[in-house]
Write a protein that holds these residues in place. Sequence first.
Motif, PDB file in Angstrom:
ATOM      1  N   ALA A  91     -16.675   3.739  15.917  1.00  0.00           N
ATOM      2  CA  ALA A  91     -16.926   2.707  14.917  1.00  0.00           C
ATOM      3  C   ALA A  91     -18.118   3.144  14.048  1.00  0.00           C
ATOM      4  CB  ALA A  91     -17.199   1.387  15.610  1.00  0.00           C
ATOM      5  N   PRO A  92     -18.216   2.670  12.801  1.00  0.00           N
ATOM      6  CA  PRO A  92     -17.273   1.730  12.168  1.00  0.00           C
ATOM      7  C   PRO A  92     -15.982   2.423  11.755  1.00  0.00           C
ATOM      8  CG  PRO A  92     -18.948   2.400  10.608  1.00  0.00           C
ATOM      9  CD  PRO A  92     -19.330   3.038  11.916  1.00  0.00           C
ATOM     10  N   PHE A  93     -14.956   1.594  11.621  1.00  0.00           N
ATOM     11  CA  PHE A  93     -13.640   2.113  11.248  1.00  0.00           C
ATOM     12  C   PHE A  93     -13.361   1.748   9.789  1.00  0.00           C
ATOM     13  CE2 PHE A  93     -13.472   0.974  15.790  1.00  0.00           C
ATOM     14  CZ  PHE A  93     -13.445   2.262  16.306  1.00  0.00           C
ATOM     15  N   VAL A  94     -13.205   2.783   8.985  1.00  0.00           N
ATOM     16  CA  VAL A  94     -12.996   2.599   7.547  1.00  0.00           C
ATOM     17  C   VAL A  94     -11.507   2.794   7.237  1.00  0.00           C
ATOM     18  CG1 VAL A  94     -13.577   3.371   5.221  1.00  0.00           C
ATOM     19  CG2 VAL A  94     -15.321   3.402   7.036  1.00  0.00           C
ATOM     20  N   ILE A  95     -10.889   1.729   6.775  1.00  0.00           N
ATOM     21  CA  ILE A  95      -9.464   1.773   6.432  1.00  0.00           C
ATOM     22  C   ILE A  95      -9.350   1.781   4.910  1.00  0.00           C
ATOM     23  CG2 ILE A  95      -7.239   0.602   6.624  1.00  0.00           C
ATOM     24  CD1 ILE A  95      -8.393  -0.769   9.149  1.00  0.00           C
ATOM     25  N   GLU A  96      -8.718   2.822   4.373  1.00  0.00           N
ATOM     26  CA  GLU A  96      -8.534   2.936   2.926  1.00  0.00           C
ATOM     27  C   GLU A  96      -7.049   2.798   2.603  1.00  0.00           C
ATOM     28  OE1 GLU A  96     -11.743   5.957   1.181  1.00  0.00           O
ATOM     29  OE2 GLU A  96     -10.647   6.771   2.910  1.00  0.00           O
ATOM     30  N   ALA A  97      -6.768   2.083   1.529  1.00  0.00           N
ATOM     31  CA  ALA A  97      -5.381   1.861   1.111  1.00  0.00           C
ATOM     32  C   ALA A  97      -5.267   2.042  -0.398  1.00  0.00           C
ATOM     33  CB  ALA A  97      -4.917   0.466   1.498  1.00  0.00           C
ATOM     34  N   VAL A  98      -4.319   2.882  -0.827  1.00  0.00           N
ATOM     35  CA  VAL A  98      -4.044   3.085  -2.255  1.00  0.00           C
ATOM     36  C   VAL A  98      -2.935   2.127  -2.677  1.00  0.00           C
ATOM     37  CG1 VAL A  98      -3.182   4.698  -3.981  1.00  0.00           C
ATOM     38  CG2 VAL A  98      -4.770   5.490  -2.221  1.00  0.00           C
ATOM     39  N   GLY A  99      -3.195   1.379  -3.731  1.00  0.00           N
ATOM     40  CA  GLY A  99      -2.221   0.411  -4.245  1.00  0.00           C
ATOM     41  C   GLY A  99      -2.897  -0.524  -5.215  1.00  0.00           C
ATOM     42  N   ASP A 100      -2.207  -1.564  -5.624  1.00  0.00           N
ATOM     43  CA  ASP A 100      -2.790  -2.561  -6.525  1.00  0.00           C
ATOM     44  C   ASP A 100      -3.928  -3.266  -5.798  1.00  0.00           C
ATOM     45  OD1 ASP A 100      -3.337  -4.946  -8.003  1.00  0.00           O
ATOM     46  OD2 ASP A 100      -1.386  -4.770  -8.962  1.00  0.00           O
ATOM     47  N   MET A 101      -5.159  -2.991  -6.224  1.00  0.00           N
ATOM     48  CA  MET A 101      -6.314  -3.497  -5.471  1.00  0.00           C
ATOM     49  C   MET A 101      -6.385  -5.026  -5.468  1.00  0.00           C
ATOM     50  SD  MET A 101      -9.416  -2.333  -8.002  1.00  0.00           S
ATOM     51  CE  MET A 101      -9.496  -2.826  -9.735  1.00  0.00           C
ATOM     52  N   GLU A 102      -5.975  -5.659  -6.533  1.00  0.00           N
ATOM     53  CA  GLU A 102      -6.021  -7.124  -6.579  1.00  0.00           C
ATOM     54  C   GLU A 102      -5.017  -7.720  -5.592  1.00  0.00           C
ATOM     55  OE1 GLU A 102      -8.198  -8.785  -8.118  1.00  0.00           O
ATOM     56  OE2 GLU A 102      -9.064  -7.234  -9.413  1.00  0.00           O
ATOM     57  N   VAL A 103      -3.825  -7.150  -5.539  1.00  0.00           N
ATOM     58  CA  VAL A 103      -2.788  -7.646  -4.629  1.00  0.00           C
ATOM     59  C   VAL A 103      -3.195  -7.404  -3.177  1.00  0.00           C
ATOM     60  CG1 VAL A 103      -0.394  -7.353  -3.888  1.00  0.00           C
ATOM     61  CG2 VAL A 103      -0.955  -7.339  -6.327  1.00  0.00           C
ATOM     62  N   LEU A 104      -3.688  -6.203  -2.901  1.00  0.00           N
ATOM     63  CA  LEU A 104      -4.083  -5.869  -1.529  1.00  0.00           C
ATOM     64  C   LEU A 104      -5.216  -6.761  -1.050  1.00  0.00           C
ATOM     65  CD1 LEU A 104      -3.984  -1.950  -1.708  1.00  0.00           C
ATOM     66  CD2 LEU A 104      -2.244  -3.496  -0.793  1.00  0.00           C
ATOM     67  N   SER A 105      -6.200  -6.960  -1.909  1.00  0.00           N
ATOM     68  CA  SER A 105      -7.343  -7.807  -1.531  1.00  0.00           C
ATOM     69  C   SER A 105      -6.920  -9.251  -1.316  1.00  0.00           C
ATOM     70  CB  SER A 105      -8.419  -7.732  -2.623  1.00  0.00           C
ATOM     71  OG  SER A 105      -9.510  -8.574  -2.318  1.00  0.00           O
ATOM     72  N   ALA A 106      -6.044  -9.748  -2.201  1.00  0.00           N
ATOM     73  CA  ALA A 106      -5.575 -11.130  -2.065  1.00  0.00           C
ATOM     74  C   ALA A 106      -4.812 -11.316  -0.759  1.00  0.00           C
ATOM     75  CB  ALA A 106      -4.695 -11.496  -3.257  1.00  0.00           C
ATOM     76  N   ALA A 161       0.842  -1.201   0.000  1.00  0.00           N
ATOM     77  CA  ALA A 161       0.000   0.000   0.000  1.00  0.00           C
ATOM     78  C   ALA A 161       0.873   1.244   0.000  1.00  0.00           C
ATOM     79  CB  ALA A 161      -0.913  -0.010   1.224  1.00  0.00           C
ATOM     80  N   GLN A 162       0.536   2.193  -0.866  1.00  0.00           N
ATOM     81  CA  GLN A 162       1.316   3.431  -0.974  1.00  0.00           C
ATOM     82  C   GLN A 162       0.785   4.532  -0.059  1.00  0.00           C
ATOM     83  OE1 GLN A 162       0.847   3.933  -5.239  1.00  0.00           O
ATOM     84  NE2 GLN A 162       2.969   3.279  -5.576  1.00  0.00           N
ATOM     85  N   GLY A 163      -0.444   4.418   0.300  1.00  0.00           N
ATOM     86  CA  GLY A 163      -1.041   5.410   1.185  1.00  0.00           C
ATOM     87  C   GLY A 163      -2.135   4.758   2.015  1.00  0.00           C
ATOM     88  N   LEU A 164      -2.269   5.160   3.294  1.00  0.00           N
ATOM     89  CA  LEU A 164      -3.244   4.561   4.204  1.00  0.00           C
ATOM     90  C   LEU A 164      -3.955   5.652   4.990  1.00  0.00           C
ATOM     91  CD1 LEU A 164      -0.953   1.692   5.509  1.00  0.00           C
ATOM     92  CD2 LEU A 164      -3.086   1.317   4.261  1.00  0.00           C
ATOM     93  N   ALA A 165      -5.219   5.387   5.307  1.00  0.00           N
ATOM     94  CA  ALA A 165      -5.987   6.328   6.108  1.00  0.00           C
ATOM     95  C   ALA A 165      -7.042   5.568   6.906  1.00  0.00           C
ATOM     96  CB  ALA A 165      -6.643   7.377   5.225  1.00  0.00           C
ATOM     97  N   ILE A 166      -7.350   6.097   8.079  1.00  0.00           N
ATOM     98  CA  ILE A 166      -8.425   5.546   8.919  1.00  0.00           C
ATOM     99  C   ILE A 166      -9.462   6.648   9.108  1.00  0.00           C
ATOM    100  CG2 ILE A 166      -9.052   4.576  11.158  1.00  0.00           C
ATOM    101  CD1 ILE A 166      -6.201   3.572  11.433  1.00  0.00           C
ATOM    102  N   ASN A 167     -10.667   6.367   8.635  1.00  0.00           N
ATOM    103  CA  ASN A 167     -11.751   7.352   8.694  1.00  0.00           C
ATOM    104  C   ASN A 167     -11.303   8.711   8.148  1.00  0.00           C
ATOM    105  OD1 ASN A 167     -12.896   5.199  10.077  1.00  0.00           O
ATOM    106  ND2 ASN A 167     -13.973   6.506  11.533  1.00  0.00           N
ATOM    107  N   GLY A 168     -10.513   8.678   7.073  1.00  0.00           N
ATOM    108  CA  GLY A 168     -10.051   9.899   6.425  1.00  0.00           C
ATOM    109  C   GLY A 168      -8.796  10.491   7.018  1.00  0.00           C
ATOM    110  N   GLN A 169      -8.336   9.956   8.163  1.00  0.00           N
ATOM    111  CA  GLN A 169      -7.111  10.455   8.807  1.00  0.00           C
ATOM    112  C   GLN A 169      -5.907   9.720   8.213  1.00  0.00           C
ATOM    113  OE1 GLN A 169      -6.471  12.812  11.173  1.00  0.00           O
ATOM    114  NE2 GLN A 169      -4.310  12.293  11.346  1.00  0.00           N
ATOM    115  N   ARG A 170      -5.063  10.453   7.523  1.00  0.00           N
ATOM    116  CA  ARG A 170      -3.871   9.859   6.907  1.00  0.00           C
ATOM    117  C   ARG A 170      -2.948   9.344   7.995  1.00  0.00           C
ATOM    118  NH1 ARG A 170      -1.538  11.090   1.865  1.00  0.00           N
ATOM    119  NH2 ARG A 170      -0.081   9.414   1.342  1.00  0.00           N
ATOM    120  N   ILE A 171      -2.420   8.136   7.806  1.00  0.00           N
ATOM    121  CA  ILE A 171      -1.524   7.558   8.800  1.00  0.00           C
ATOM    122  C   ILE A 171      -0.194   7.179   8.156  1.00  0.00           C
ATOM    123  CG2 ILE A 171      -3.433   6.670  10.185  1.00  0.00           C
ATOM    124  CD1 ILE A 171      -2.807   3.887   9.076  1.00  0.00           C
ATOM    125  N   THR A 172       0.827   7.103   8.998  1.00  0.00           N
ATOM    126  CA  THR A 172       2.158   6.710   8.556  1.00  0.00           C
ATOM    127  C   THR A 172       2.695   5.666   9.517  1.00  0.00           C
ATOM    128  OG1 THR A 172       3.388   8.312   9.883  1.00  0.00           O
ATOM    129  CG2 THR A 172       2.500   9.090   7.778  1.00  0.00           C
TER     130      THR A 172
END
Length: 236
Positions: free
Chosen positions: A185-200, A153-164
């Motif tokens: 809650a609920p906690f929404v985690i978003e990740a930018v990257g190859d969606m197929e690889v991340l999901s797998a 994942a190149q970028g990550l966020a929790i409920n819109g809050q960018r994390i490192t």
Amino acid sequence: MGKQNRKKGRNILFSIVFLVLGFILAFSYRTLGKNNDVVDLESGTFLHEQQYREELIGQQERNKELSDEIASKQNEIREYEQSFSTQEKDHEVLVEEAKDLRLLLGAIPAVGQGVKVTLRDAEYDPIEQNPNDYIVHESHVLRVINELRIAGAQGLAINGQRITSYSSIKCTGPVITVDGRTFPAPFVIEAVGDMEVLSAALHLKGGVIDSLLRDHIVVTTELLKEIRLSAMRNEG
């Protein structure tokens, strides 16, 4: 009378002899003069030819020197072009590495395909069951974050809050605090990257998703063609 005739005959004979001798001398002189002219002409032509031959040899040697110099310069140009190409490739690699680092640090926005993982508390009976066994804890969030990070994942966020990698995630009852900001809650985690690889990576047998389900966490995943994560400096 006879003597006069003989004398006259001798004079005529001498005249003829002198005439012939004169003619022979004149012819010889003219012939010798022509031969000398021919010799002089041939000698001059030879000297000119020798001079031209020497000049031609000198020019050929100069041409060879110039050809060698041109070949040397061409080699220098090829070496420079190769060196420049290598430096350009190295520069491109460094630029990409710097960009990846900025993305991981949250210094620049992250835009691209990726996955969205939503974690919800499970239904439970507060009278008969321990609520802590059915709510999302920081350990659950961290499992997802770490797996996504490992998967590229190149970028990550929790409920819109960018994390490192330096972000602080703490659980306080039914809420979590991310870098000083509290989210329910609920906690929404978003990740930018190859969606197929991340999901797998998330759905590996016995992996993160299976462990969350065993802990009674409700998990949903979505594959998105575009996710936009703000840079940390743009967040309030």
